[in-house]
Design a protein around this motif. Structure first.
Motif, PDB file in Angstrom:
ATOM      1  N   TYR A 137      31.537  27.063  40.942  1.00 22.59           N
ATOM      2  CA  TYR A 137      31.700  28.065  41.992  1.00 22.59           C
ATOM      3  C   TYR A 137      32.651  29.169  41.541  1.00 22.59           C
ATOM      4  CZ  TYR A 137      29.202  24.608  44.611  1.00 22.59           C
ATOM      5  OH  TYR A 137      28.242  23.732  45.007  1.00 22.59           O
ATOM      6  N   ILE A 138      32.264  30.397  41.806  1.00 17.45           N
ATOM      7  CA  ILE A 138      32.972  31.564  41.303  1.00 17.45           C
ATOM      8  C   ILE A 138      34.435  31.595  41.730  1.00 17.45           C
ATOM      9  CG2 ILE A 138      33.098  34.089  41.541  1.00 17.45           C
ATOM     10  CD1 ILE A 138      31.115  33.001  39.447  1.00 17.45           C
ATOM     11  N   LEU A 139      34.741  31.222  42.942  1.00 16.43           N
ATOM     12  CA  LEU A 139      36.144  31.266  43.369  1.00 16.43           C
ATOM     13  C   LEU A 139      37.002  30.297  42.564  1.00 16.43           C
ATOM     14  CD1 LEU A 139      35.735  31.713  47.225  1.00 16.43           C
ATOM     15  CD2 LEU A 139      36.180  33.451  45.483  1.00 16.43           C
ATOM     16  N   ASP A 140      36.397  29.256  41.980  1.00 20.19           N
ATOM     17  CA  ASP A 140      37.127  28.341  41.098  1.00 20.19           C
ATOM     18  C   ASP A 140      37.142  28.831  39.656  1.00 20.19           C
ATOM     19  OD1 ASP A 140      37.757  26.459  43.064  1.00 20.19           O
ATOM     20  OD2 ASP A 140      35.803  25.499  42.872  1.00 20.19           O
ATOM     21  N   VAL A 141      36.201  29.680  39.296  1.00 16.36           N
ATOM     22  CA  VAL A 141      36.087  30.187  37.935  1.00 16.36           C
ATOM     23  C   VAL A 141      37.180  31.207  37.625  1.00 16.36           C
ATOM     24  CG1 VAL A 141      34.631  31.632  36.433  1.00 16.36           C
ATOM     25  CG2 VAL A 141      33.625  29.740  37.691  1.00 16.36           C
ATOM     26  N   HIS A 142      37.578  31.985  38.615  1.00 12.34           N
ATOM     27  CA  HIS A 142      38.560  33.043  38.383  1.00 12.34           C
ATOM     28  C   HIS A 142      39.950  32.457  38.123  1.00 12.34           C
ATOM     29  CE1 HIS A 142      35.728  35.739  40.892  1.00 12.34           C
ATOM     30  NE2 HIS A 142      35.423  35.790  39.611  1.00 12.34           N
ATOM     31  N   PRO A 143      40.649  32.976  37.106  1.00  9.33           N
ATOM     32  CA  PRO A 143      41.994  32.473  36.798  1.00  9.33           C
ATOM     33  C   PRO A 143      43.008  32.919  37.831  1.00  9.33           C
ATOM     34  CG  PRO A 143      41.434  34.295  35.353  1.00  9.33           C
ATOM     35  CD  PRO A 143      40.213  34.010  36.176  1.00  9.33           C
ATOM     36  N   ASN A 144      44.157  32.256  37.845  1.00  9.85           N
ATOM     37  CA  ASN A 144      45.227  32.585  38.787  1.00  9.85           C
ATOM     38  C   ASN A 144      46.122  33.712  38.280  1.00  9.85           C
ATOM     39  OD1 ASN A 144      44.436  30.608  40.578  1.00  9.85           O
ATOM     40  ND2 ASN A 144      45.699  29.053  39.596  1.00  9.85           N
ATOM     41  N   TYR A 145      45.822  34.238  37.118  1.00 15.34           N
ATOM     42  CA  TYR A 145      46.627  35.313  36.571  1.00 15.34           C
ATOM     43  C   TYR A 145      45.732  36.511  36.318  1.00 15.34           C
ATOM     44  CZ  TYR A 145      44.900  32.595  32.676  1.00 15.34           C
ATOM     45  OH  TYR A 145      44.101  31.857  31.852  1.00 15.34           O
ATOM     46  N   PHE A 146      46.352  37.610  35.942  1.00 11.95           N
ATOM     47  CA  PHE A 146      45.651  38.884  35.914  1.00 11.95           C
ATOM     48  C   PHE A 146      44.889  39.142  34.627  1.00 11.95           C
ATOM     49  CE2 PHE A 146      49.047  39.310  38.998  1.00 11.95           C
ATOM     50  CZ  PHE A 146      48.328  39.755  40.089  1.00 11.95           C
ATOM     51  N   PHE A 147      44.095  40.158  34.688  1.00 12.15           N
ATOM     52  CA  PHE A 147      43.279  40.663  33.592  1.00 12.15           C
ATOM     53  C   PHE A 147      44.168  41.122  32.434  1.00 12.15           C
ATOM     54  CE2 PHE A 147      41.388  44.473  31.676  1.00 12.15           C
ATOM     55  CZ  PHE A 147      40.168  43.981  31.266  1.00 12.15           C
ATOM     56  N   ILE A 151      36.954  32.858  34.019  1.00 11.18           N
ATOM     57  CA  ILE A 151      36.399  34.194  33.801  1.00 11.18           C
ATOM     58  C   ILE A 151      36.974  35.124  34.862  1.00 11.18           C
ATOM     59  CG2 ILE A 151      34.280  35.557  33.658  1.00 11.18           C
ATOM     60  CD1 ILE A 151      32.807  32.856  33.083  1.00 11.18           C
ATOM     61  N   THR A 152      37.549  36.239  34.434  1.00 16.28           N
ATOM     62  CA  THR A 152      38.142  37.166  35.399  1.00 16.28           C
ATOM     63  C   THR A 152      37.067  37.939  36.152  1.00 16.28           C
ATOM     64  OG1 THR A 152      38.284  39.009  33.836  1.00 16.28           O
ATOM     65  CG2 THR A 152      40.194  37.533  33.957  1.00 16.28           C
ATOM     66  N   LEU A 153      37.482  38.530  37.240  1.00 16.42           N
ATOM     67  CA  LEU A 153      36.636  39.505  37.921  1.00 16.42           C
ATOM     68  C   LEU A 153      36.463  40.717  37.009  1.00 16.42           C
ATOM     69  CD1 LEU A 153      38.232  39.287  41.451  1.00 16.42           C
ATOM     70  CD2 LEU A 153      35.809  38.954  40.952  1.00 16.42           C
ATOM     71  N   PRO A 154      35.445  41.530  37.236  1.00 13.05           N
ATOM     72  CA  PRO A 154      35.269  42.722  36.403  1.00 13.05           C
ATOM     73  C   PRO A 154      36.281  43.815  36.739  1.00 13.05           C
ATOM     74  CG  PRO A 154      33.408  42.438  37.902  1.00 13.05           C
ATOM     75  CD  PRO A 154      34.312  41.302  38.124  1.00 13.05           C
ATOM     76  N   PHE A 155      36.727  44.492  35.687  1.00 15.93           N
ATOM     77  CA  PHE A 155      37.629  45.632  35.794  1.00 15.93           C
ATOM     78  C   PHE A 155      36.977  46.823  35.116  1.00 15.93           C
ATOM     79  CE2 PHE A 155      40.437  42.304  36.846  1.00 15.93           C
ATOM     80  CZ  PHE A 155      41.561  42.844  37.437  1.00 15.93           C
ATOM     81  N   THR A 156      37.413  48.005  35.488  1.00 13.02           N
ATOM     82  CA  THR A 156      36.955  49.221  34.826  1.00 13.02           C
ATOM     83  C   THR A 156      38.162  49.987  34.332  1.00 13.02           C
ATOM     84  OG1 THR A 156      37.001  50.571  36.832  1.00 13.02           O
ATOM     85  CG2 THR A 156      34.931  49.453  36.325  1.00 13.02           C
ATOM     86  N   GLU A 157      37.921  50.831  33.354  1.00 10.22           N
ATOM     87  CA  GLU A 157      38.961  51.762  32.942  1.00 10.22           C
ATOM     88  C   GLU A 157      38.992  52.863  33.988  1.00 10.22           C
ATOM     89  OE1 GLU A 157      39.915  52.322  28.255  1.00 10.22           O
ATOM     90  OE2 GLU A 157      38.129  53.266  29.025  1.00 10.22           O
ATOM     91  N   GLU A 158      40.179  53.202  34.445  1.00 13.28           N
ATOM     92  CA  GLU A 158      40.287  54.209  35.487  1.00 13.28           C
ATOM     93  C   GLU A 158      39.651  55.533  35.057  1.00 13.28           C
ATOM     94  OE1 GLU A 158      43.693  54.691  38.655  1.00 13.28           O
ATOM     95  OE2 GLU A 158      44.284  55.581  36.729  1.00 13.28           O
ATOM     96  N   SER A 159      39.805  55.895  33.787  1.00 15.66           N
ATOM     97  CA  SER A 159      39.252  57.164  33.293  1.00 15.66           C
ATOM     98  C   SER A 159      37.778  57.056  32.905  1.00 15.66           C
ATOM     99  CB  SER A 159      40.061  57.650  32.089  1.00 15.66           C
ATOM    100  OG  SER A 159      39.958  56.721  31.035  1.00 15.66           O
TER     101      SER A 159
END
Length: 161
Positions: free
Chosen positions: A36-46, A108-116
């Motif tokens: 389950y995805i909510l368990d897949v995401h780590p507790n720390y940041f990207f 696996i983290t959630l997806p992030f984008t480069e702000e620029s």
């Protein structure tokens, strides 16, 4: 306003990991993956990717969470709420329903984008071997969900008593 359609980035990252990354960097023990995805995401940041010598990556880039994507995963009826693990190699992976402290484990983290450059999507795959050894795989996707670049960074945490 219509909700944007996104590729299932965690599934794409997991599939890339099991079919490409493990060929280059095999793991000796079975890797635990959570269904389950909510368990897949780590507790720390990207963690920003570490493309050594890359001309297309800025070291001062600011990364932001792909918020509409993240919000869509709170819907348990979403097709992006559960990883498809039907075709995993049972000799390489141990699939668990709930998150526990199994090692090695894959987060696996959630997806992030480069702000620029919001068309560039980034995900970290965290291969945790213990509380002190984590290997980060940074994946860069294009807007269609194809991996266009990736790198590996090993982090060893030293604890002094």
């Amino acid at each position: 306003m219509a909700q944007a359609k996104f590729p299932f980035y965690e599934q794409l990252a997991f599939d890339f990991y099991r079919t490409t990354v493990l060929d280059s960097f095999p793991v000796k023990k079975k890797i635990t993956v959570f269904k389950y995805i909510l368990d897949v995401h780590p507790n720390y940041f990207f963690t920003a990717p570490n493309y050594v010598g890359s001309l297309n990556h800025k070291t001062d880039a600011k990364f932001v969470l792909l918020k509409t994507y993240a919000e869509s995963q709170y819907d348990f009826d979403s097709p992006m709420a559960e990883l498809n693990t039907d075709s995993v190699n049972k000799k390489q992976f141990r699939v668990k329903e709930k998150r526990r402290n199994y090692y090695p484990k894959l987060l696996i983290t959630l997806p992030f984008t480069e702000e620029s450059s919001p068309e560039r999507i980034f995900i970290n795959i965290n291969e945790e071997h213990s509380e002190t050894l984590i290997i980060f795989y940074s994946l860069e996707f294009d807007a269609n969900g194809k991996v266009v670049n990736w790198c590996r960074t090993e982090h060893q945490i030293y604890i002094e008593y």
